[in-house]
Design a protein around this motif. Structure first.
Motif, PDB file in Angstrom:
ATOM      1  N   TYR A 143       0.827  -1.212   0.000  1.00  0.00           N
ATOM      2  CA  TYR A 143       0.000   0.000   0.000  1.00  0.00           C
ATOM      3  C   TYR A 143       0.866   1.268   0.000  1.00  0.00           C
ATOM      4  O   TYR A 143       0.341   2.368  -0.074  1.00  0.00           O
ATOM      5  CB  TYR A 143      -0.896   0.041   1.243  1.00  0.00           C
ATOM      6  N   ASP A 349      -8.638 -10.972   4.796  1.00  0.00           N
ATOM      7  CA  ASP A 349      -8.024 -10.054   3.847  1.00  0.00           C
ATOM      8  C   ASP A 349      -6.552  -9.978   4.244  1.00  0.00           C
ATOM      9  O   ASP A 349      -6.228  -9.536   5.345  1.00  0.00           O
ATOM     10  CB  ASP A 349      -8.703  -8.685   3.990  1.00  0.00           C
ATOM     11  N   SER A 351      -2.193  -9.579   3.250  1.00  0.00           N
ATOM     12  CA  SER A 351      -1.129  -9.237   2.303  1.00  0.00           C
ATOM     13  C   SER A 351       0.242  -9.452   2.937  1.00  0.00           C
ATOM     14  O   SER A 351       0.402  -9.375   4.152  1.00  0.00           O
ATOM     15  CB  SER A 351      -1.293  -7.813   1.789  1.00  0.00           C
ATOM     16  N   GLN A 386      -1.313 -10.524  -2.235  1.00  0.00           N
ATOM     17  CA  GLN A 386      -2.583 -10.144  -1.628  1.00  0.00           C
ATOM     18  C   GLN A 386      -3.559 -11.303  -1.760  1.00  0.00           C
ATOM     19  O   GLN A 386      -3.659 -11.923  -2.818  1.00  0.00           O
ATOM     20  CB  GLN A 386      -3.164  -8.918  -2.333  1.00  0.00           C
ATOM     21  N   ASN A 388      -7.677 -12.642  -0.548  1.00  0.00           N
ATOM     22  CA  ASN A 388      -8.960 -12.331   0.045  1.00  0.00           C
ATOM     23  C   ASN A 388      -9.841 -13.556  -0.130  1.00  0.00           C
ATOM     24  O   ASN A 388     -10.016 -14.045  -1.252  1.00  0.00           O
ATOM     25  CB  ASN A 388      -9.579 -11.108  -0.656  1.00  0.00           C
ATOM     26  N   LEU A 398      -9.420 -13.559  -4.181  1.00  0.00           N
ATOM     27  CA  LEU A 398      -8.191 -12.930  -4.675  1.00  0.00           C
ATOM     28  C   LEU A 398      -6.989 -13.704  -4.163  1.00  0.00           C
ATOM     29  O   LEU A 398      -6.905 -14.037  -2.981  1.00  0.00           O
ATOM     30  CB  LEU A 398      -8.111 -11.483  -4.163  1.00  0.00           C
ATOM     31  N   ASP A 400      -3.247 -13.012  -5.392  1.00  0.00           N
ATOM     32  CA  ASP A 400      -2.449 -12.282  -6.365  1.00  0.00           C
ATOM     33  C   ASP A 400      -1.021 -12.178  -5.874  1.00  0.00           C
ATOM     34  O   ASP A 400      -0.742 -11.512  -4.890  1.00  0.00           O
ATOM     35  CB  ASP A 400      -3.064 -10.879  -6.532  1.00  0.00           C
ATOM     36  N   TYR A 469      -1.678  -2.647  -4.430  1.00  0.00           N
ATOM     37  CA  TYR A 469      -3.041  -2.606  -3.888  1.00  0.00           C
ATOM     38  C   TYR A 469      -3.959  -1.839  -4.838  1.00  0.00           C
ATOM     39  O   TYR A 469      -5.030  -2.308  -5.209  1.00  0.00           O
ATOM     40  CB  TYR A 469      -3.013  -1.950  -2.507  1.00  0.00           C
ATOM     41  N   TYR A 473      -5.907  -5.070  -6.317  1.00  0.00           N
ATOM     42  CA  TYR A 473      -6.781  -5.548  -5.252  1.00  0.00           C
ATOM     43  C   TYR A 473      -8.238  -5.567  -5.676  1.00  0.00           C
ATOM     44  O   TYR A 473      -8.751  -4.606  -6.250  1.00  0.00           O
ATOM     45  CB  TYR A 473      -6.637  -4.681  -3.999  1.00  0.00           C
ATOM     46  N   ASN A 474      -8.929  -6.645  -5.394  1.00  0.00           N
ATOM     47  CA  ASN A 474     -10.383  -6.670  -5.441  1.00  0.00           C
ATOM     48  C   ASN A 474     -10.853  -7.712  -4.441  1.00  0.00           C
ATOM     49  O   ASN A 474     -10.136  -8.644  -4.103  1.00  0.00           O
ATOM     50  CB  ASN A 474     -10.882  -6.961  -6.852  1.00  0.00           C
ATOM     51  N   ASP A 475     -12.067  -7.532  -3.943  1.00  0.00           N
ATOM     52  CA  ASP A 475     -12.581  -8.501  -2.972  1.00  0.00           C
ATOM     53  C   ASP A 475     -13.666  -9.341  -3.623  1.00  0.00           C
ATOM     54  O   ASP A 475     -14.726  -9.559  -3.063  1.00  0.00           O
ATOM     55  CB  ASP A 475     -13.081  -7.788  -1.709  1.00  0.00           C
ATOM     56  N   ALA A 482     -10.336  -4.112  -9.192  1.00  0.00           N
ATOM     57  CA  ALA A 482      -8.956  -3.766  -9.536  1.00  0.00           C
ATOM     58  C   ALA A 482      -8.921  -2.836 -10.746  1.00  0.00           C
ATOM     59  O   ALA A 482      -9.899  -2.720 -11.478  1.00  0.00           O
ATOM     60  CB  ALA A 482      -8.166  -5.037  -9.846  1.00  0.00           C
TER      61      ALA A 482
END
Lengths: 678, 168
Positions: A143, A349, A351, A386, A388, A398, A400, A469, A473-475, A482
């Protein structure tokens, strides 16, 4: 100037001024008839050796990567020392930075965010500020966060001084040095000289302990080791957005808890330094972000950060300094969110960020008038991961895993054109695996028409590459998606600074104009209602800052600063979210009975700030009072602080993940701090 | 301590540069050194500081010019070469001279001249007082063997505050 001021802020300003005057006149009488010598410098001739040995030369390293006078740095620089931290009872780096001209903070009851020159966009985790510990980059590689709250890796009692460089410094630091650079210089073992024990107790069942050992074994060998432990039950809070029977009538009870353990150590031997830090912090989140279930302690985060820095620095001769270092960074984030999808699930969640890198730098004075600084840097982000997923039933959204690298090279020349005229010019080129090259120049012209006046004209260009991020990033596209097409944001800045010393006063005026292209901002995509990071066009910020610092007889000190700032989206003409127009800060330090008993009083005013929903979080004037007793018995310091003395109700704008437009902050609270050195 | 702070109050906000503070130190050293008997003749009423080399801004000494130390007036001048050091009581050797420091010391070591530098390693080379920086403050080291050789006696007060260096 007063045209800008709304009636409310004007009232606050006058109120704080008059309160301060009352405060000052109650505690002491300033002896005005003091003889004022024509020039501070002639005083130097009157000092004896012991007095001379106590004079600190006001220098800054971080502005140009060599030691220079602050008045010769190509920036508006502020220095905060361990003395300030003691005097005003600061608890976190956020507390410290909030006292500075042009800085403001916000807190979503999990992380603290830093605003500078009108920028503090919700969803941006302090990625536009570069945070350094003894020159070592602390921003993580997921981040790019500069942690400033309790999540900051270092115990603030271990800070010797902080150098704050306003404006972009990408020309020597590369990415993230966008709005400014904050370099924390840690204490040497010699400063502790033995053992130091700390015990703290405060409101909301908050307790902290620290043990530190520091010693200069001999001239060549210095050692410091420290461990801190913190635990807070936190407040019970009320959120009107949740005020219905299903969600405990908006009452979040016992879900604001926080704890951390942190460790720090440094060994210096001759020109070598090995330094390492580690922190693990847990925080329960009371605000029910990301549609999580309200009022449960199961929604919480853990942030674990660590670093190792192995440095070699040698002054080859007075004109040449060589520095080389190797470093390692570790970052781990573990977020738990209880979400009623339905069924009620625990969403994890996570990372992981790991990197290592190396840097080499040379300072060399050539031909009398040029001080050249050159460096190369390489960083390998060998893990940027990351995840999720929902635990039960297990669903992965996720996973990644990335890696990347970057290298940069810079060159800077401080050219003393005349005795009273300096040109500081620098250029850095960075190459990123994902984003090709970025060049960032900086120019500063520093002119002293006389011994007590300093004029600075500054131009800078900086950039920040999107972090993993923001990119990936996506949830599971439930709340956030993303955007791998993001590109770097770029800033151009123009600034002037006038500094004037007059008798025992120092005045600073600074005016700035910032233009940002492709600002990376979290927005809601109207087509699907999902949060996403986008490059917004054309942002413009301008403002002016005033600062006055005074030192009177009997060691009384006062500081007052006012900032007017306007950060706007150029297309819409709208003010940015979480961007107060007015900031007024002032603080006073008054020794009542020498150092045996002294007090520090602080007023912090931040004007109203727009929220994401287009409403406003009202402006607030906060008052903090610290009473300090040093060496009450030999080695024992006691400090008692009341924060938000007037019990002012106030809040900060929430981010996209919050239902709350405004997140309420702490009312009046207390802290008692005992430090014993032996 | 509080008297000291009182005196400094005004000065403290105007932060001095390293050179300004160092210049003040150099001026002060002249108060703590006794030159051999007969060094100052009746007509010589000044302590002369000579500055050899470049890099140290000469005008920072302006503030001390004309001040008195031990009843003598403090004066300064820049010397181009070692042949000009006649009449110098103190000799500040700038960092630019580091490559020929051995030669300079060889020339002056038996003369009653207080040599001063601000370059790492100078004290070990035989410079009597050498200034250095430590955590933003100016510190100094004294080579007592070099002082003895120059027949200068340095007050114990100054020695107490210094890091002591001896010839190897």
């Amino acid at each position: 100037m007063f045209k800008f001021l709304s009636e409310k802020s004007l009232r606050a300003f006058i109120f704080s001024l008059s309160l301060s005057l009352i405060y000052i006149t109650t505690f002491f009488q300033i002896s005005y008839g003091a003889e004022h010598n024509k020039d501070a410098l002639t005083k130097l001739t009157k000092l004896n050796i012991e007095e001379l040995m106590n004079i600190e030369v006001d220098t800054v390293y971080s502005a140009s990567k060599f030691v220079q006078k602050t008045t010769q740095a190509p920036s508006y620089v502020s220095i905060i020392t361990s003395t300030d931290i003691k005097r005003f009872g600061y608890r976190t780096l956020a507390d410290i930075l909030n006292s500075l001209s042009g800085f403001y903070i916000s807190y979503d009851r999990n992380y603290q965010y830093l605003g500078i020159r009108g920028f503090s966009s919700p969803g941006d985790y302090n990625s536009k500020i570069l945070l350094l510990i003894d020159g070592h980059r602390i921003n993580d590689n997921i981040y790019n966060t500069a942690y400033i709250g309790n999540e900051f890796i270092l115990d603030i009692d271990l800070i010797d001084r902080i150098e704050v460089i306003r404006g972009p410094s990408s020309s020597i630091y590369g990415s993230n040095a966008f709005f400014g650079v904050i370099n924390i210089i840690t204490k040497n073992g010699s400063k502790i000289d033995g053992f130091e024990l700390l015990g703290e107790a405060g409101s909301f069942d908050t307790y902290k302990q620290r043990i530190t050992f520091g010693k200069e074994i001999n001239k060549k060998f210095d050692l410091i080791l420290s461990a801190s432990f913190y635990k807070s039950h936190g407040q019970n809070l009320y959120f009107k957005e949740f005020d219905n029977p299903a969600t405990n009538y908006g009452r979040a009870e016992g879900v604001d808890g926080e704890k951390y353990n942190s460790f720090f150590g440094a060994i210096k031997y001759n020109d070598f330094t090995i330094q390492g830090g580690f922190k693990t912090r847990d925080k329960i989140i009371p605000t029910a972000p990301w549609n999580s279930v309200f009022n449960t302690h199961m929604t919480n985060t853990n942030d674990t950060t660590g670093f190792l820095n192995f440095k070699f620095k040698r002054d080859i001769d007075t004109d040449t300094t060589f520095m080389s270092r190797v470093f390692y960074n570790y970052y781990y984030y573990d977020g738990n969110y209880i979400i009623n999808k339905p069924p009620v699930v625990r969403t994890k969640d996570l990372s992981w960020g790991k990197s290592w890198g190396a840097e080499t730098q040379l300072n060399k004075r050539i031909m009398e008038k040029h001080l050249i600084t050159a460096g190369i840097e390489y960083q390998d982000n060998f893990l940027q991961k990351q995840r999720n997923y929902d635990e039960l039933p297990y669903t992965e959204f996720l996973n990644d895993r990335r890696n990347s690298y970057q290298w940069g090279a810079f060159l800077q020349d401080e050219f003393s054109i005349k005795d009273n005229l300096i040109l500081n010019a620098g250029l850095r080129y960075d190459y990123f695996k994902l984003f090709f090259g970025n060049a960032s120049p900086r120019l500063g012209l520093i002119y002293n028409p006389n011994k007590t006046t300093i004029l600075k004209l500054l131009y800078g260009m900086a950039y920040r590459t999107p972090n993993v991020y923001e990119l990936y990033y996506n949830d599971g596209n439930i709340t956030q998606k993303a955007n791998p097409d993001l590109h770097s944001e770029r800033i151009h800045t123009y600034e002037f600074v006038i500094e004037q010393f007059f008798k025992n006063y120092r005045f600073v005026v600074s005016g700035f104009y910032y233009r940002i292209d492709n600002l990376i901002t979290q927005v809601i995509d109207p087509s699907d209602g999902l949060m996403v990071f986008k490059n917004l066009d054309d942002i413009e910020a301008k403002g002016i800052e005033f600062e006055a610092i005074a030192k009177w007889k009997q060691n009384i000190e006062a500081k007052l600063n006012y900032t007017y700032q306007e950060a706007k989206n150029k297309d819409t003409g709208r003010l940015l979210v979480n961007s107060p127009r007015h900031l007024i800060k002032s603080n006073f330090y008054v020794p009542i009975i020498n150092k045996k008993f002294s007090s520090g009083l602080e007023f912090l005013y931040s004007g109203k700030r727009k929220t994401l929903g287009g409403r406003y979080a009202g402006g607030a004037l906060l008052t903090n009072l610290n009473l300090l007793s040093e060496d009450i018995i030999k080695g024992l310091n006691v400090s008692a602080t009341i924060y938000n003395l007037m019990d002012k109700k106030y809040g900060y704008p929430g981010a996209g993940e919050h239902i709350q437009q405004v997140i309420e902050q702490d009312g009046r609270s207390f802290r008692l701090k005992l430090t014993y050195t032996f | 301590m509080s008297i000291f702070l009182g005196k400094l109050l005004e000065a403290e906000l105007y932060k001095f540069s390293e050179y300004e503070v160092k210049a003040a130190f150099i001026f002060n050293f002249s108060k703590f050194v006794s030159w051999p008997e007969g060094h100052f003749s009746k007509r010589k009423r000044t302590i002369n500081l000579c500055i050899l080399g470049t890099g140290f801004p000469l005008n920072t000494f302006d503030y001390f010019e004309g001040e008195t130390a031990q009843n003598y007036t403090f004066t300064k001048k820049r010397v181009k070469d070692l042949s000009d050091i006649d009449g110098c009581d103190m000799l500040f050797i700038c960092s630019s001279e580091r490559f020929r420091i051995d030669q300079i010391i060889k020339t002056v070591k038996n003369m009653p001249i207080l040599t001063i530098g601000d370059t790492e390693g100078f004290a070990e080379k035989g410079v009597i007082i050498n200034l250095y920086m430590e955590e933003n403050k100016v510190r100094f080291e004294i080579n007592i063997d070099a002082a003895r050789q120059a027949r200068l006696s340095i007050s114990s007060h100054l020695l107490k505050l210094a890091r002591i260096i001896q010839n190897k």
